[in-house]
Design an enzyme around this catalytic site. Structure first.
Site, mmCIF file in Angstrom:
data_model
loop_
_atom_site.group_PDB
_atom_site.id
_atom_site.type_symbol
_atom_site.label_atom_id
_atom_site.label_comp_id
_atom_site.label_asym_id
_atom_site.label_seq_id
_atom_site.Cartn_x
_atom_site.Cartn_y
_atom_site.Cartn_z
ATOM 1 N N ASP A 57 0.862 -1.182 0.000
ATOM 2 C CA ASP A 57 0.000 0.000 0.000
ATOM 3 C C ASP A 57 0.901 1.236 0.000
ATOM 4 O O ASP A 57 1.638 1.477 0.958
ATOM 5 C CB ASP A 57 -0.883 -0.037 1.258
ATOM 6 C CG ASP A 57 -1.803 1.171 1.354
ATOM 7 O OD1 ASP A 57 -1.621 2.138 0.582
ATOM 8 O OD2 ASP A 57 -2.716 1.138 2.201
ATOM 9 N N ALA A 80 -1.151 4.763 -8.668
ATOM 10 C CA ALA A 80 -2.018 4.209 -7.618
ATOM 11 C C ALA A 80 -2.946 5.307 -7.114
ATOM 12 O O ALA A 80 -2.508 6.419 -6.847
ATOM 13 C CB ALA A 80 -1.159 3.678 -6.467
ATOM 14 N N TYR A 147 -12.124 14.109 -5.438
ATOM 15 C CA TYR A 147 -11.158 13.472 -6.340
ATOM 16 C C TYR A 147 -10.384 14.529 -7.136
ATOM 17 O O TYR A 147 -9.153 14.531 -7.170
ATOM 18 C CB TYR A 147 -11.920 12.533 -7.285
ATOM 19 C CG TYR A 147 -11.086 11.914 -8.373
ATOM 20 C CD1 TYR A 147 -10.389 10.725 -8.147
ATOM 21 C CD2 TYR A 147 -11.003 12.497 -9.632
ATOM 22 C CE1 TYR A 147 -9.624 10.154 -9.146
ATOM 23 C CE2 TYR A 147 -10.242 11.933 -10.634
ATOM 24 C CZ TYR A 147 -9.555 10.761 -10.393
ATOM 25 O OH TYR A 147 -8.802 10.201 -11.393
ATOM 26 N N LYS A 151 -6.359 15.565 -6.924
ATOM 27 C CA LYS A 151 -5.445 15.508 -8.075
ATOM 28 C C LYS A 151 -4.722 16.849 -8.228
ATOM 29 O O LYS A 151 -3.512 16.888 -8.491
ATOM 30 C CB LYS A 151 -6.207 15.143 -9.352
ATOM 31 C CG LYS A 151 -6.689 13.689 -9.393
ATOM 32 C CD LYS A 151 -5.523 12.720 -9.466
ATOM 33 C CE LYS A 151 -5.949 11.268 -9.514
ATOM 34 N NZ LYS A 151 -4.811 10.338 -9.436
ATOM 35 N N ASN A 176 -10.894 11.252 -21.012
ATOM 36 C CA ASN A 176 -11.699 10.029 -20.792
ATOM 37 C C ASN A 176 -10.993 8.818 -21.401
ATOM 38 O O ASN A 176 -11.112 8.564 -22.598
ATOM 39 C CB ASN A 176 -13.096 10.212 -21.377
ATOM 40 C CG ASN A 176 -13.943 11.166 -20.542
ATOM 41 O OD1 ASN A 176 -13.640 12.359 -20.447
ATOM 42 N ND2 ASN A 176 -14.962 10.651 -19.908
ATOM 43 N N PHE A 208 -27.853 8.541 -20.743
ATOM 44 C CA PHE A 208 -28.389 9.589 -19.874
ATOM 45 C C PHE A 208 -28.347 10.915 -20.637
ATOM 46 O O PHE A 208 -27.273 11.396 -20.989
ATOM 47 C CB PHE A 208 -27.601 9.675 -18.572
ATOM 48 C CG PHE A 208 -27.636 8.392 -17.785
ATOM 49 C CD1 PHE A 208 -28.841 7.891 -17.285
ATOM 50 C CD2 PHE A 208 -26.490 7.647 -17.568
ATOM 51 C CE1 PHE A 208 -28.889 6.705 -16.581
ATOM 52 C CE2 PHE A 208 -26.523 6.453 -16.859
ATOM 53 C CZ PHE A 208 -27.726 5.971 -16.370
ATOM 54 N N ARG A 215 -17.271 13.743 -25.378
ATOM 55 C CA ARG A 215 -16.090 13.590 -24.540
ATOM 56 C C ARG A 215 -14.876 13.429 -25.445
ATOM 57 O O ARG A 215 -14.997 13.020 -26.607
ATOM 58 C CB ARG A 215 -16.206 12.328 -23.654
ATOM 59 C CG ARG A 215 -17.297 12.380 -22.598
ATOM 60 C CD ARG A 215 -16.994 13.382 -21.509
ATOM 61 N NE ARG A 215 -18.012 13.375 -20.460
ATOM 62 C CZ ARG A 215 -19.137 14.085 -20.493
ATOM 63 N NH1 ARG A 215 -19.428 14.837 -21.540
ATOM 64 N NH2 ARG A 215 -19.978 14.043 -19.472
#
Ligand code: UD1
Length: 311
Positions: A57, A80, A147, A151, A176, A208, A215
């Protein structure tokens, strides 16, 4: 030839980056805790004598530092992460540990062992709801999820580390990403991974909104190459670059490509747009070309054809 340590090596992007670097003749030390990565993604790499896999980890204190001290890699590619934006909304504490603290650990491990180059998996999520297209690196960064915030914070930590201690730091703002080994398990997984699985299994897909949203979809093979260039390219200086194609593809176009390959499939069902969904996202790909010599090569329809062929 270089020795590269990759965190998150068993993940979607990590395993492709590992495969590419091995094919180029480099030595790779992969690190993964298998939280979202899978050993099966490294099936090919594990047959190579130039690859070593360590289960660890990255966010745990001193684990990475010891490994880096033993291996003394030429570069670290830090992939990671807690990869799900949705998970970061539900568990900001975990997001902090896996997406900020882990980055700090990588920076410290690199400093202690004098690693000269760091490549970081950043994200277009740092831009938030960008209104101006194409999105440039100089566009406003206004993340709207834990998130995206993590970053952006990680970019700052690493770039400051580079300035203070003289290493080269590359922050790769992926758009993406799609391709083989992407996990379709959650409703919030990348749309192409979900469509690929559902078309293959003969289930209908849901769009949706009206499907006109676009994208900048980039193949994981291109992303792996961008990582390899950032980690091993000559004359590369510190900086931030979008890793994107610079082209837009609508969801209707994506669904149409699948539809052509699966003519018996039912037509997509239209459902109301997802709350918070952005309509258009497209990066400006210029800077990665100038600073890394990187240009995406995979057109979206070829990337989709590859996925469909793999079944
Ligand atoms: C990305 C993140 C998402 C985050 C958002 C913030 C990924 C995989 N997703 O979403 O978690 O909230 O940035 O801007 O990184 N779609 C469908 N049908 C499906 C699945 C998705 O129509 O079954 C639509 C979505 O509503 C969206 C488009 O496909 O309009 C793309 O979705 P997705 O792949 O999740 O990417 P982002 O919207 O960029």
């Amino acid at each position: 030839m270089a020795k590269i340590l990759i965190t998150g090596a068993a993940g979607f992007i990590g395993s492709h980056t590992t495969d590419l670097l091995l094919s180029e003749g480099h030595t790779v030390v992969g690190v993964d805790n298998f939280r979202s990565g899978h050993r099966r993604n490294l099936a090919a790499a594990l047959t190579s004598a130039a690859f070593r896999l360590v289960e660890a980890d990255v966010s745990a204190e001193s684990v990475l530092a010891q490994l880096v001290a033993t291996e003394t890699p030429d570069a670290i590619i830090h992939l990671a992460a807690l990869v799900s934006v949705q998970d970061s909304m539900e568990n900001p504490e975990l997001n902090y540990r896996l997406n900020v603290l882990a980055t700090h650990r990588v920076a410290e491990a690199a400093r202690e062992s004098g690693v000269k180059r760091l490549v970081f998996a950043s994200s277009a999520a740092v831009y938030g709801d960008a209104t101006e297209l194409p999105i440039r690196e100089a566009s406003t960064t206004r993340p709207i999820s834990p998130y995206g915030g993590a970053k952006l914070a990680s970019e700052a930590l690493l770039l400051a580390h580079g300035a203070a201690f003289g290493s080269v730091v590359r922050c790769q703002r992926y758009f993406n990403v799609f391709g083989p080994r992407q996990d379709p398990a959650s409703p919030y997984s990348g749309v192409i991974s979900i469509f690929a699985q559902r078309f293959r299994d003969g289930q209908g897909v849901t769009i949706f909104g009206d499907g006109q949203q676009t994208r900048d979809f980039i193949s994981v093979h291109d992303v792996a190459r961008a990582n390899a260039l950032a980690a091993t390219g000559e004359g590369v200086a510190s900086g931030i670059a979008n890793i994107c194609t610079g082209r837009s593809t609508s969801l209707l176009e994506v669904a149409a490509v699948f539809g052509r390959h699966y003519p018996a499939a039912t037509a997509p069902t239209l459902a109301p747009p997802r709350p918070g969904d952005i309509i258009h996202s497209r990066g400006d790909a210029t800077r990665a070309g100038q600073e890394l010599g990187f240009t995406a090569r995979w057109p979206v329809d070829e990337g989709l054809a590859e996925l469909i062929k793999l079944g």
